[in-house]
Design a protein around this motif. Structure first.
Motif, PDB file in Angstrom:
ATOM      1  N   CYS A   1      25.422  59.449  53.375  1.00  0.00           N
ATOM      2  CA  CYS A   1      25.943  59.119  52.082  1.00  0.00           C
ATOM      3  C   CYS A   1      26.957  60.463  51.963  1.00  0.00           C
ATOM      4  CB  CYS A   1      24.558  59.177  51.411  1.00  0.00           C
ATOM      5  SG  CYS A   1      23.979  60.728  51.252  1.00  0.00           S
TER       6      CYS A   1
ATOM      7  N   PRO B   1      22.739  61.127  40.964  1.00  0.00           N
ATOM      8  CA  PRO B   1      23.382  61.683  41.949  1.00  0.00           C
ATOM      9  C   PRO B   1      24.140  63.059  41.390  1.00  0.00           C
ATOM     10  CG  PRO B   1      23.435  59.707  42.738  1.00  0.00           C
ATOM     11  CD  PRO B   1      23.262  59.483  41.290  1.00  0.00           C
TER      12      PRO B   1
ATOM     13  N   ALA C   1      24.485  64.170  38.439  1.00  0.00           N
ATOM     14  CA  ALA C   1      23.962  65.270  37.862  1.00  0.00           C
ATOM     15  C   ALA C   1      22.717  66.253  38.767  1.00  0.00           C
ATOM     16  CB  ALA C   1      23.008  64.532  36.664  1.00  0.00           C
TER      17      ALA C   1
ATOM     18  N   PHE D   1      19.142  65.384  30.574  1.00  0.00           N
ATOM     19  CA  PHE D   1      18.761  64.410  29.937  1.00  0.00           C
ATOM     20  C   PHE D   1      19.299  63.250  30.601  1.00  0.00           C
ATOM     21  CE2 PHE D   1      19.796  68.390  27.638  1.00  0.00           C
ATOM     22  CZ  PHE D   1      18.715  68.473  26.886  1.00  0.00           C
ATOM     23  N   ASP D   2      18.424  62.008  30.317  1.00  0.00           N
ATOM     24  CA  ASP D   2      18.828  60.573  30.941  1.00  0.00           C
ATOM     25  C   ASP D   2      18.366  59.802  29.716  1.00  0.00           C
ATOM     26  OD1 ASP D   2      20.151  59.556  33.683  1.00  0.00           O
ATOM     27  OD2 ASP D   2      19.192  57.969  32.193  1.00  0.00           O
TER      28      ASP D   2
ATOM     29  N   ALA E   1      21.377  55.653  42.335  1.00  0.00           N
ATOM     30  CA  ALA E   1      20.318  55.632  43.437  1.00  0.00           C
ATOM     31  C   ALA E   1      19.140  54.692  43.398  1.00  0.00           C
ATOM     32  CB  ALA E   1      19.950  57.224  43.776  1.00  0.00           C
TER      33      ALA E   1
ATOM     34  N   GLY F   1      21.459  51.024  41.556  1.00  0.00           N
ATOM     35  CA  GLY F   1      22.455  50.421  42.212  1.00  0.00           C
ATOM     36  C   GLY F   1      22.401  50.232  43.882  1.00  0.00           C
ATOM     37  N   VAL F   2      21.998  51.250  44.369  1.00  0.00           N
ATOM     38  CA  VAL F   2      21.782  51.230  45.848  1.00  0.00           C
ATOM     39  C   VAL F   2      20.926  49.961  46.210  1.00  0.00           C
ATOM     40  CG1 VAL F   2      20.804  52.293  47.883  1.00  0.00           C
ATOM     41  CG2 VAL F   2      22.090  53.722  46.283  1.00  0.00           C
TER      42      VAL F   2
ATOM     43  N   VAL G   1      16.284  60.026  26.664  1.00  0.00           N
ATOM     44  CA  VAL G   1      16.872  60.576  25.405  1.00  0.00           C
ATOM     45  C   VAL G   1      18.457  60.381  25.479  1.00  0.00           C
ATOM     46  CG1 VAL G   1      17.449  62.827  24.388  1.00  0.00           C
ATOM     47  CG2 VAL G   1      15.247  62.404  25.295  1.00  0.00           C
ATOM     48  N   THR G   2      19.010  59.662  24.716  1.00  0.00           N
ATOM     49  CA  THR G   2      20.330  59.196  24.810  1.00  0.00           C
ATOM     50  C   THR G   2      21.349  60.387  24.301  1.00  0.00           C
ATOM     51  OG1 THR G   2      19.663  56.975  24.727  1.00  0.00           O
ATOM     52  CG2 THR G   2      22.269  57.424  24.528  1.00  0.00           C
TER      53      THR G   2
ATOM     54  N   ALA H   1      27.458  63.904  33.211  1.00  0.00           N
ATOM     55  CA  ALA H   1      27.391  63.182  34.670  1.00  0.00           C
ATOM     56  C   ALA H   1      26.718  61.739  34.225  1.00  0.00           C
ATOM     57  CB  ALA H   1      26.553  63.925  35.596  1.00  0.00           C
TER      58      ALA H   1
ATOM     59  N   GLY I   1      27.904  58.670  34.709  1.00  0.00           N
ATOM     60  CA  GLY I   1      28.292  57.565  35.436  1.00  0.00           C
ATOM     61  C   GLY I   1      29.347  56.674  34.929  1.00  0.00           C
TER      62      GLY I   1
ATOM     63  N   VAL J   1      23.230  43.210  40.054  1.00  0.00           N
ATOM     64  CA  VAL J   1      22.582  44.471  40.909  1.00  0.00           C
ATOM     65  C   VAL J   1      21.553  45.314  40.018  1.00  0.00           C
ATOM     66  CG1 VAL J   1      23.284  46.875  41.458  1.00  0.00           C
ATOM     67  CG2 VAL J   1      24.868  44.986  41.913  1.00  0.00           C
TER      68      VAL J   1
ATOM     69  N   TYR K   1      33.481  49.006  38.777  1.00  0.00           N
ATOM     70  CA  TYR K   1      32.504  49.519  37.742  1.00  0.00           C
ATOM     71  C   TYR K   1      33.652  50.273  36.767  1.00  0.00           C
ATOM     72  CZ  TYR K   1      28.080  48.286  39.453  1.00  0.00           C
ATOM     73  OH  TYR K   1      26.893  47.804  39.897  1.00  0.00           O
TER      74      TYR K   1
ATOM     75  N   GLY L   1      30.856  63.373  38.685  1.00  0.00           N
ATOM     76  CA  GLY L   1      30.540  62.183  39.258  1.00  0.00           C
ATOM     77  C   GLY L   1      31.527  61.047  38.959  1.00  0.00           C
TER      78      GLY L   1
ATOM     79  N   VAL M   1      30.538  57.490  47.753  1.00  0.00           N
ATOM     80  CA  VAL M   1      29.119  57.337  47.883  1.00  0.00           C
ATOM     81  C   VAL M   1      28.507  58.407  47.274  1.00  0.00           C
ATOM     82  CG1 VAL M   1      29.384  55.705  49.883  1.00  0.00           C
ATOM     83  CG2 VAL M   1      29.210  58.245  50.520  1.00  0.00           C
TER      84      VAL M   1
HETATM   85  C1  LIG Z   1      25.722  48.434  43.508  1.00  0.00           C
HETATM   86  C2  LIG Z   1      25.988  49.839  44.194  1.00  0.00           C
HETATM   87  C3  LIG Z   1      25.526  50.175  45.243  1.00  0.00           C
HETATM   88  C4  LIG Z   1      25.880  51.302  45.894  1.00  0.00           C
HETATM   89  N1  LIG Z   1      25.317  51.757  46.896  1.00  0.00           N
HETATM   90  C5  LIG Z   1      25.272  52.744  47.670  1.00  0.00           C
HETATM   91  C6  LIG Z   1      24.787  53.255  48.880  1.00  0.00           C
HETATM   92  O1  LIG Z   1      24.089  52.410  49.795  1.00  0.00           O
HETATM   93  N2  LIG Z   1      25.021  54.386  49.655  1.00  0.00           N
HETATM   94  C7  LIG Z   1      25.642  55.450  48.753  1.00  0.00           C
HETATM   95  O2  LIG Z   1      25.861  56.638  49.277  1.00  0.00           O
HETATM   96  N3  LIG Z   1      26.190  55.103  47.573  1.00  0.00           N
HETATM   97  C8  LIG Z   1      26.163  54.116  47.011  1.00  0.00           C
HETATM   98  N4  LIG Z   1      26.530  53.672  45.645  1.00  0.00           N
HETATM   99  C9  LIG Z   1      27.285  54.762  45.028  1.00  0.00           C
HETATM  100  C10 LIG Z   1      26.355  55.868  44.182  1.00  0.00           C
HETATM  101  O3  LIG Z   1      25.430  55.090  43.890  1.00  0.00           O
HETATM  102  C11 LIG Z   1      27.217  56.532  43.216  1.00  0.00           C
HETATM  103  O4  LIG Z   1      28.398  57.429  43.985  1.00  0.00           O
HETATM  104  C12 LIG Z   1      26.583  57.345  42.366  1.00  0.00           C
HETATM  105  O5  LIG Z   1      25.403  56.959  41.883  1.00  0.00           O
HETATM  106  C13 LIG Z   1      27.441  57.856  41.245  1.00  0.00           C
HETATM  107  O6  LIG Z   1      26.808  58.942  40.596  1.00  0.00           O
HETATM  108  P1  LIG Z   1      26.711  59.282  39.101  1.00  0.00           P
HETATM  109  O7  LIG Z   1      25.949  60.521  38.866  1.00  0.00           O
HETATM  110  O8  LIG Z   1      28.256  59.747  38.661  1.00  0.00           O
HETATM  111  O9  LIG Z   1      26.381  57.997  38.071  1.00  0.00           O
HETATM  112  P2  LIG Z   1      25.208  57.439  38.001  1.00  0.00           P
HETATM  113  O10 LIG Z   1      24.380  57.048  39.273  1.00  0.00           O
HETATM  114  O11 LIG Z   1      25.484  55.982  37.294  1.00  0.00           O
HETATM  115  O12 LIG Z   1      24.135  58.173  36.879  1.00  0.00           O
HETATM  116  C14 LIG Z   1      24.354  58.219  35.645  1.00  0.00           C
HETATM  117  C15 LIG Z   1      23.352  58.593  34.741  1.00  0.00           C
HETATM  118  O13 LIG Z   1      23.722  58.989  33.461  1.00  0.00           O
HETATM  119  C16 LIG Z   1      22.879  58.120  32.635  1.00  0.00           C
HETATM  120  N5  LIG Z   1      23.533  58.124  31.149  1.00  0.00           N
HETATM  121  C17 LIG Z   1      24.608  57.541  30.879  1.00  0.00           C
HETATM  122  N6  LIG Z   1      25.009  57.592  29.568  1.00  0.00           N
HETATM  123  C18 LIG Z   1      24.010  58.636  29.020  1.00  0.00           C
HETATM  124  C19 LIG Z   1      23.823  59.124  27.869  1.00  0.00           C
HETATM  125  N7  LIG Z   1      24.833  58.800  26.881  1.00  0.00           N
HETATM  126  N8  LIG Z   1      22.945  59.855  27.599  1.00  0.00           N
HETATM  127  C20 LIG Z   1      21.832  60.148  28.655  1.00  0.00           C
HETATM  128  N9  LIG Z   1      22.043  59.640  29.816  1.00  0.00           N
HETATM  129  C21 LIG Z   1      23.240  58.937  30.186  1.00  0.00           C
HETATM  130  C22 LIG Z   1      22.439  56.879  33.133  1.00  0.00           C
HETATM  131  O14 LIG Z   1      21.467  56.354  32.670  1.00  0.00           O
HETATM  132  C23 LIG Z   1      22.403  57.370  34.709  1.00  0.00           C
HETATM  133  O15 LIG Z   1      21.065  57.632  34.964  1.00  0.00           O
HETATM  134  C24 LIG Z   1      26.421  52.408  45.265  1.00  0.00           C
HETATM  135  C25 LIG Z   1      26.733  52.087  43.969  1.00  0.00           C
HETATM  136  C26 LIG Z   1      26.637  50.971  43.447  1.00  0.00           C
HETATM  137  C27 LIG Z   1      27.120  50.499  42.064  1.00  0.00           C
END
Ligand SMILES: Cc1cc2nc3c(=O)[nH]c(=O)nc-3n(C[C@H](O)[C@H](O)[C@H](O)COP(=O)(O)OP(=O)(O)OC[C@H]3O[C@@H](n4cnc5c(N)ncnc54)[C@H](O)[C@@H]3O)c2cc1C
Ligand code: SF4
Ligand code: SF4
Length: 558
Positions: free
Chosen positions: A10, A115, A117, A135-136, A145, A148-149, A178-179, A199, A201, A225, A424, A464, A473
């Motif tokens: 990853c 991830p 965060a 906060f999430d 994680a 999505g995964v 908590v949003t 972070a 996403g 998904v 996305y 992120g 990833v």
């Molecule tokens: C379908 C799919 C499959 C994947 N498979 C793999 C894999 O097999 N291996 C791999 O290494 N990578 C994989 N990835 C990529 C990996 O999941 C991403 O790189 C990673 O999750 C991105 O991390 P992030 O923290 O930016 O976003 P996210 O993981 O999306 O986390 C964002 C978080 O913010 C929270 N949030 C959003 N808005 C607010 C708000 N206003 N207040 C509070 N909380 C909030 C959300 O609830 C969420 O928990 C996959 C991605 C997808 C979409």
């Protein structure tokens, strides 16, 4: 003998720092890192010490002599990287001694618990920050994680074990349910912390922009998904799996994930943490063929080689490629002949051509990879019946970039289900600037900027997918998070941050008042434990709760 990195990698680069001979690349300090499909071990330099194996959170590293037949291709995939990037040219990993002992008064809020965060919080903890509050909006952590995964990629989900290590630390608090922008405003968060890292996403999807896109039976892959992964907002979604063929538009790793889930033996999926409602629906599914369609050629396919290779291992599945769509053309041949073409691109073309030549094994299910087709319209009388595509040809543009040019030819594919998987996209957070076109919060190196002035907004950071868009990833977010934390720590040293004006306790009472169902780490631990123990009874890693009421009932049990 050498060690070899396999599909679960990853990209978190934990192995890089422990390698005594600097033979794992690209490192986070190298320009190729953010685009890398996986990390690679140079067989000519590896001294067979095994130090990297213990560091890997997803068990992706094995000694060469333990490779099984399915994984033997990874030896060439690892070695091929160094044809274009010889080890001698590569710098050692940077050290961060400038951070030592200077941040014991720093308080930071991290929004999101995916991830990016967690990597930020881990890095802030390593830097010695006084208080880190996460906060999430959901009642469960880990973002994509968890949601999505794909469920058949359990080893990748093992990375959450690393994140769990933070849960019990004294300087870390978790606030789930908590949003930010709803229960707590951005201004309130900043009043209670020296800095905030977003972070959040990229949870929305890009649209195709073609007629028929919203017909019943046409869905965003993001929804599919979230449904099979048990996201509570999608637990009641319905997907009609009664047709024989599904078409997936787009050919990134998410497209391959959804195709693989649609075509896998449900009894194999029953050993994973797939949501029960999805498992039941897949058991009743009539889908026998999934066609995954990309608009450019195999060399430009958005999927990675490890994901393509994992398709070839699915039992009772024949993978097909139309020979004419991967036949040598002038543009692809010129690209493959260029010395600086990455080995991963060569492998993609070679793999697609190899699959095109294969004779079918008579498997009961088929996955067809189509190239050089762009969607023109989704057709149907009241629901999806077919998808019409226009044939593309490849051409170099004036900057020598390869582009797909539409021709007059059209291709129609009958389908009972269409999943749109063209990317996305981030959503705006209230009171923060947002770049609609790119779907990100505008920033320079993780510092959020005011789009009118281009100047950083003091104390506000991103990391992120909301920082750089939906690519990379899980481990790619580690480097991304460390870069953002570096910027934040430097700003703190330079006195740019405004110290928190209000104590942590006053934010706790705001949360209790406006988000009475919010959970802390202990609440999540109870949910986690209950899911795992339900899983143990059924020989599964966990059985996920998919509704908020059940989660709250378990979390509140003392
Ligand atoms: C379908 C799919 C499959 C994947 N498979 C793999 C894999 O097999 N291996 C791999 O290494 N990578 C994989 N990835 C990529 C990996 O999941 C991403 O790189 C990673 O999750 C991105 O991390 P992030 O923290 O930016 O976003 P996210 O993981 O999306 O986390 C964002 C978080 O913010 C929270 N949030 C959003 N808005 C607010 C708000 N206003 N207040 C509070 N909380 C909030 C959300 O609830 C969420 O928990 C996959 C991605 C997808 C979409
Ligand atoms: S086995 Fe040792 S030398 Fe080889 S890649 Fe791993 S850490 Fe480096
Ligand atoms: S997952 Fe991380 S530690 Fe494991 S091989 Fe990949 S980069 Fe190295």
């Amino acid at each position: 003998m050498t060690y070899v990195i396999l599909q679960p990698c990853c990209n978190d680069a934990s192995c890089v720092a422990v390698c005594p001979v600097n033979c794992i690349h690209p490192t986070p300090d190298e320009p190729e890192f953010m685009r890398a499909e996986m990390l690679h071990i140079d067989p000519a330099t590896c001294i067979d010490c095994g130090a990297c194996v213990d560091e890997c959170p997803v068990d992706a590293i094995v000694p060469e002599d333990e490779l099984d037949d399915d994984d033997s291709r990874y030896l060439a995939l690892n070695a091929g990287y160094f044809d274009v990037h010889p080890v001698d040219d590569m710098p050692m990993v940077q050290n961060k001694s400038w951070r030592k002992g200077k941040f014991s008064d720093l308080t930071v809020a991290v929004v999101g618990s995916g991830p990016a965060a967690f990597y930020s919080a881990l890095d802030l903890h390593a830097a010695g920050a006084a208080r880190i509050a996460m906060f999430d909006k959901l009642l469960t952590p880990y973002g994509l994680a968890r949601f999505g995964v794909a469920p058949d990629h359990q080893s990748t989900k093992a990375v959450t074990g690393l994140f769990r290590s933070l849960g019990m630390k004294k300087n870390f608090t978790l606030h789930l349910g908590v949003t930010i922008g709803e229960h707590v405003t951005h201004a309130e968060l900043l009043q209670h912390h020296d800095a905030v890292i977003y972070a959040v996403g990229a949870s929305s999807d890009r649209r195709l922009g073609v007629d028929g896109e919203d017909l019943p039976g046409s869905h965003a892959a993001t929804e599919f998904v979230a449904w099979y992964n048990g996201h509570p907002d999608y637990a009641n979604a319905q997907f009609d799996l009664s047709g024989e063929r599904a078409v997936v538009v787009g050919n990134g790793n998410v497209a391959l994930d959804v195709a693989r889930i649609l075509l896998s033996d449900p009894e194999k999926l029953a050993k994973t943490d797939i949501a029960d409602h999805a498992l039941e629906a897949l058991r009743r599914s009539s889908i026998r063929e999934v066609v995954v369609v990309g608009r450019r050629g195999a060399a430009q396919a958005a999927y990675t080689n490890p994901e393509m290779l994992s398709l070839l291992d699915v039992p009772d599945l024949d993978v097909f490629v139309e020979e004419s769509e991967v036949a040598p053309d002038g543009v692809t041949t010129a690209m493959l002949e260029a010395e600086d073409t990455e080995s991963a691109v060569r492998t993609k073309v070679a793999l697609a051509r190899e699959v095109a030549e294969r004779a079918p094994s008579g498997a009961s299910k088929r996955l067809v990879l189509r190239y050089l087709l762009s969607p023109k319209a989704i057709r149907g009388d009241g629901r999806v019946e077919s998808v019409e595509f226009v044939r593309n040809r490849l051409q170099f543009d004036t900057d020598r970039r390869i582009v797909a040019i539409p021709t007059e030819e059209t291709v129609a594919l009958d389908a009972g289900l269409v999943l749109r998987s063209v990317g996305y996209k981030g959503r705006p957070v209230r009171d923060l600037p947002f770049d609609e076109g790119r779907g990100v919060i505008p920033n320079v190196d993780g510092r959020v900027i005011d789009p009118d002035t281009g100047e950083p907004i003091a104390g506000v950071y991103v990391t992120g997918w909301i920082k750089r868009g939906p690519s990379g990833v899980i481990g790619t977010n580690k480097k991304c998070a460390v870069d953002t934390v570096d910027a934040l720590l430097q700003d703190h040293l330079e006195g740019i941050l405004t110290p928190a004006g209000l104590p942590a306790e006053s934010l706790i009472s705001i949360i209790e008042d406006r988000a009475p169902d919010a959970l802390d780490y202990e609440g999540w631990s109870r949910i986690d434990k209950a899911e795992r123990s339900a899983g143990k009874e059924r020989s599964r890693p966990r059985v996920k709760f998919v509704d908020v009421e059940s989660m709250l009932a378990v979390a509140r049990r003392s």
